[in-house]
Design a protein around this motif. Structure first.
Motif, PDB file in Angstrom:
ATOM      1  N   LEU A 138       0.830  -1.208   0.000  1.00 20.52           N
ATOM      2  CA  LEU A 138       0.000   0.000   0.000  1.00 20.52           C
ATOM      3  C   LEU A 138       0.863   1.256   0.000  1.00 20.52           C
ATOM      4  CD1 LEU A 138      -2.714  -1.101   2.585  1.00 20.52           C
ATOM      5  CD2 LEU A 138      -3.133  -0.560   0.170  1.00 20.52           C
ATOM      6  N   ALA A 139       1.966   1.219   0.747  1.00 21.91           N
ATOM      7  CA  ALA A 139       2.827   2.394   0.867  1.00 21.91           C
ATOM      8  C   ALA A 139       3.731   2.575  -0.351  1.00 21.91           C
ATOM      9  CB  ALA A 139       3.683   2.281   2.133  1.00 21.91           C
ATOM     10  N   HIS A 140       4.115   1.464  -0.998  1.00 23.08           N
ATOM     11  CA  HIS A 140       5.064   1.531  -2.115  1.00 23.08           C
ATOM     12  C   HIS A 140       4.555   0.681  -3.285  1.00 23.08           C
ATOM     13  CE1 HIS A 140       7.807   3.339   0.781  1.00 23.08           C
ATOM     14  NE2 HIS A 140       7.590   2.312   1.580  1.00 23.08           N
ATOM     15  N   PRO A 141       3.419   1.056  -3.879  1.00 23.94           N
ATOM     16  CA  PRO A 141       2.799   0.222  -4.919  1.00 23.94           C
ATOM     17  C   PRO A 141       3.631   0.065  -6.184  1.00 23.94           C
ATOM     18  CG  PRO A 141       1.740   2.375  -4.798  1.00 23.94           C
ATOM     19  CD  PRO A 141       2.656   2.291  -3.618  1.00 23.94           C
ATOM     20  N   ARG A 142       4.571   0.969  -6.433  1.00 22.60           N
ATOM     21  CA  ARG A 142       5.389   0.875  -7.642  1.00 22.60           C
ATOM     22  C   ARG A 142       6.583  -0.047  -7.466  1.00 22.60           C
ATOM     23  NH1 ARG A 142       5.579   7.083 -10.082  1.00 22.60           N
ATOM     24  NH2 ARG A 142       3.310   7.351 -10.261  1.00 22.60           N
ATOM     25  N   ARG A 143       6.816  -0.499  -6.248  1.00 16.76           N
ATOM     26  CA  ARG A 143       7.971  -1.362  -5.986  1.00 16.76           C
ATOM     27  C   ARG A 143       7.572  -2.822  -5.796  1.00 16.76           C
ATOM     28  NH1 ARG A 143      12.307   1.680  -4.240  1.00 16.76           N
ATOM     29  NH2 ARG A 143      13.524  -0.216  -4.624  1.00 16.76           N
ATOM     30  N   LEU A 144       6.365  -3.081  -5.328  1.00 17.41           N
ATOM     31  CA  LEU A 144       5.876  -4.452  -5.191  1.00 17.41           C
ATOM     32  C   LEU A 144       4.872  -4.740  -6.310  1.00 17.41           C
ATOM     33  CD1 LEU A 144       5.411  -5.056  -1.342  1.00 17.41           C
ATOM     34  CD2 LEU A 144       7.348  -5.595  -2.814  1.00 17.41           C
ATOM     35  N   LEU A 145       5.248  -5.646  -7.188  1.00 17.28           N
ATOM     36  CA  LEU A 145       4.406  -5.960  -8.341  1.00 17.28           C
ATOM     37  C   LEU A 145       3.207  -6.811  -7.966  1.00 17.28           C
ATOM     38  CD1 LEU A 145       7.186  -6.763 -10.967  1.00 17.28           C
ATOM     39  CD2 LEU A 145       6.017  -4.587 -10.552  1.00 17.28           C
ATOM     40  N   GLY A 146       3.312  -7.552  -6.878  1.00 17.46           N
ATOM     41  CA  GLY A 146       2.222  -8.416  -6.428  1.00 17.46           C
ATOM     42  C   GLY A 146       2.437  -8.818  -4.984  1.00 17.46           C
ATOM     43  N   LEU A 147       1.366  -9.332  -4.373  1.00 21.98           N
ATOM     44  CA  LEU A 147       1.410  -9.752  -2.976  1.00 21.98           C
ATOM     45  C   LEU A 147       0.835 -11.153  -2.846  1.00 21.98           C
ATOM     46  CD1 LEU A 147       0.018  -6.460  -1.383  1.00 21.98           C
ATOM     47  CD2 LEU A 147       2.384  -7.277  -1.212  1.00 21.98           C
ATOM     48  N   ILE A 148       1.600 -12.053  -2.244  1.00 19.25           N
ATOM     49  CA  ILE A 148       1.116 -13.401  -1.921  1.00 19.25           C
ATOM     50  C   ILE A 148       0.984 -13.442  -0.405  1.00 19.25           C
ATOM     51  CG2 ILE A 148       1.561 -15.879  -2.072  1.00 19.25           C
ATOM     52  CD1 ILE A 148       3.403 -15.252  -4.471  1.00 19.25           C
ATOM     53  N   LEU A 149      -0.262 -13.431   0.077  1.00 23.01           N
ATOM     54  CA  LEU A 149      -0.530 -13.245   1.495  1.00 23.01           C
ATOM     55  C   LEU A 149      -1.168 -14.508   2.073  1.00 23.01           C
ATOM     56  CD1 LEU A 149      -2.026  -9.643   1.242  1.00 23.01           C
ATOM     57  CD2 LEU A 149       0.377 -10.305   1.557  1.00 23.01           C
ATOM     58  N   VAL A 150      -0.443 -15.189   2.939  1.00 25.33           N
ATOM     59  CA  VAL A 150      -0.911 -16.432   3.555  1.00 25.33           C
ATOM     60  C   VAL A 150      -1.525 -16.113   4.914  1.00 25.33           C
ATOM     61  CG1 VAL A 150      -0.277 -18.746   4.331  1.00 25.33           C
ATOM     62  CG2 VAL A 150       0.906 -17.714   2.369  1.00 25.33           C
ATOM     63  N   ASN A 151      -2.789 -16.473   5.096  1.00 28.94           N
ATOM     64  CA  ASN A 151      -3.506 -16.231   6.361  1.00 28.94           C
ATOM     65  C   ASN A 151      -3.378 -14.781   6.811  1.00 28.94           C
ATOM     66  OD1 ASN A 151      -4.569 -18.799   6.667  1.00 28.94           O
ATOM     67  ND2 ASN A 151      -2.818 -19.558   7.815  1.00 28.94           N
ATOM     68  N   CYS A 152      -3.609 -13.878   5.877  1.00 27.02           N
ATOM     69  CA  CYS A 152      -3.545 -12.455   6.189  1.00 27.02           C
ATOM     70  C   CYS A 152      -4.854 -12.005   6.834  1.00 27.02           C
ATOM     71  CB  CYS A 152      -3.299 -11.644   4.917  1.00 27.02           C
ATOM     72  SG  CYS A 152      -3.063  -9.872   5.202  1.00 27.02           S
ATOM     73  N   THR A 153      -4.754 -11.201   7.878  1.00 29.31           N
ATOM     74  CA  THR A 153      -5.933 -10.699   8.575  1.00 29.31           C
ATOM     75  C   THR A 153      -6.050  -9.202   8.364  1.00 29.31           C
ATOM     76  OG1 THR A 153      -4.662 -10.374  10.607  1.00 29.31           O
ATOM     77  CG2 THR A 153      -5.785 -12.478  10.334  1.00 29.31           C
ATOM     78  N   GLY A 154      -7.278  -8.732   8.174  1.00 30.23           N
ATOM     79  CA  GLY A 154      -7.499  -7.317   7.957  1.00 30.23           C
ATOM     80  C   GLY A 154      -7.938  -6.596   9.211  1.00 30.23           C
ATOM     81  N   SER A 155      -9.017  -7.065   9.826  1.00 34.16           N
ATOM     82  CA  SER A 155      -9.548  -6.392  10.999  1.00 34.16           C
ATOM     83  C   SER A 155      -8.888  -6.913  12.265  1.00 34.16           C
ATOM     84  CB  SER A 155     -11.063  -6.596  11.097  1.00 34.16           C
ATOM     85  OG  SER A 155     -11.360  -7.973  11.237  1.00 34.16           O
ATOM     86  N   THR A 156      -9.079  -6.187  13.370  1.00 35.31           N
ATOM     87  CA  THR A 156      -8.458  -6.557  14.636  1.00 35.31           C
ATOM     88  C   THR A 156      -9.423  -7.300  15.553  1.00 35.31           C
ATOM     89  OG1 THR A 156      -9.030  -4.389  15.525  1.00 35.31           O
ATOM     90  CG2 THR A 156      -6.859  -4.640  14.554  1.00 35.31           C
ATOM     91  N   SER A 157     -10.675  -6.890  15.585  1.00 28.40           N
ATOM     92  CA  SER A 157     -11.623  -7.448  16.554  1.00 28.40           C
ATOM     93  C   SER A 157     -11.918  -8.913  16.297  1.00 28.40           C
ATOM     94  CB  SER A 157     -12.926  -6.648  16.534  1.00 28.40           C
ATOM     95  OG  SER A 157     -13.517  -6.688  15.239  1.00 28.40           O
ATOM     96  N   SER A 158     -11.966  -9.317  15.040  1.00 21.25           N
ATOM     97  CA  SER A 158     -12.334 -10.694  14.710  1.00 21.25           C
ATOM     98  C   SER A 158     -11.339 -11.694  15.287  1.00 21.25           C
ATOM     99  CB  SER A 158     -12.421 -10.871  13.192  1.00 21.25           C
ATOM    100  OG  SER A 158     -11.196 -10.534  12.584  1.00 21.25           O
TER     101      SER A 158
END
Length: 297
Positions: A138-158
């Motif tokens: 998100l901070a450096h979109p021109r440097r990371l061409l893609g993201l492979i996210l294993v068990n990534c969590t978005g919210s905190t409360s869940s």
């Protein structure tokens, strides 16, 4: 042998503005950028990896070394990042050192790419490490061409809600919110919460895991990473420019969280892969690959 592989890694210490010194282990040859050339020399793909809670770069090295990854490994370079204080036999982080938030870590990772003169990379992270790399994307979109996210969590409360409900089934109503309890749920929630899990098997698994935690990793520093994960702010990936592959196992304690994240994102930018009957995706993938390879002469 894991020990031989570790010796083959190139090791660097990268100083960042806010996260302090970050230990980096490079697996494979980094393609050097040629001035005026918008592509990386020799077309090798570079992966930037960040590990989950309770481990370090070795978990990603083991994954890359599994037989199923052999073709990708030959054509790629992997830059494995150790979160501060998670290198082997690290001393306690000093009291004066403010452990960085996941947001700060993600933003500072660009320093690692700059240090190694890498123009582009693909982020590969697990759990808390996936969250860190998502923030980097998100901070450096021109440097990371893609993201492979294993068990990534978005919210905190869940996560906190799931922790309480799963553990209450075997620990009683008085739930300890200690870092070790959270770490065990984070890693083995699918096994602990399963009614089919034998008590003896559960205790053996937890005993082995606690023993590993007390090995070459500094538990004082591990707890700081756990606290940073628990105290993280919500991750909002809507509008993220790099393409995203979300990976989870159907038995992962975070499967529902990952599926919810997928439903909220632009389907032109995100894909989800759910591995059946698996909780700890990377570790179980390595174990399964090793079993299959040992079945053939």
């Amino acid at each position: 042998m894991p020990g031989n592989e570790e010796k083959c890694l190139k090791k660097y210490v990268v100083s960042t503005d806010r996260s302090g010194d970050i230990h980096v282990h490079v697996q494979g040859d980094v393609p050097q950028h040629v001035e005026g050339d918008l592509s990386q020399q020799d077309k090798r793909c570079v992966f930037l990896t960040v590990h989950d809670l309770g481990t370090n770069h070795t978990s990603l090295v083991d994954f890359v070394n599994c037989p199923a990854m052999s073709e990708i490994k030959e054509r790629s370079c992997f830059i494995h990042v150790d979160v501060p204080g998670h290198e082997e036999n690290s001393p306690d982080l000093p009291e004066s050192y403010p452990f960085p938030s996941l947001q700060t870590l993600g933003e500072d990772l660009i320093t690692v790419l700059d240090f190694l003169h890498v123009r582009y990379a693909v982020g590969l992270g697990e759990g808390a490490g996936a969250n860190v790399l998502a923030r980097c994307g998100l901070a450096h979109p021109r440097r990371l061409l893609g993201l492979i996210l294993v068990n990534c969590t978005g919210s905190t409360s869940s996560v906190a809600d799931a922790f309480r409900s799963r553990f209450s089934r075997w620990r009683g109503a008085d739930i300890s919110q200690s870092e070790e309890d959270f770490l065990i749920y984070h890693k083995f929630g699918h096994q602990i919460a399963s009614e089919s899990c034998e008590v003896s098997e559960r205790e053996r698994t937890l005993s082995e895991y606690r023993s590993r935690l007390r090995g070459n990793l500094n538990t004082h520093n591990i707890k700081q990473y756990v606290r940073a994960f628990i105290n993280r702010k919500d991750l909002v990936l809507r509008g993220c420019q790099p393409d995203i592959l979300l990976i989870t196992g159907t038995q992962s304690p975070y499967a529902g969280v990952v599926e919810k994240m997928y439903k909220e994102l632009d389907k032109e930018k995100v894909t989800i892969l759910k591995v059946d009957k698996v909780g700890d995706v990377l570790a179980e993938a390595v174990s399964e690959a090793n079993r299959n390879s040992s079945s053939f002469p």
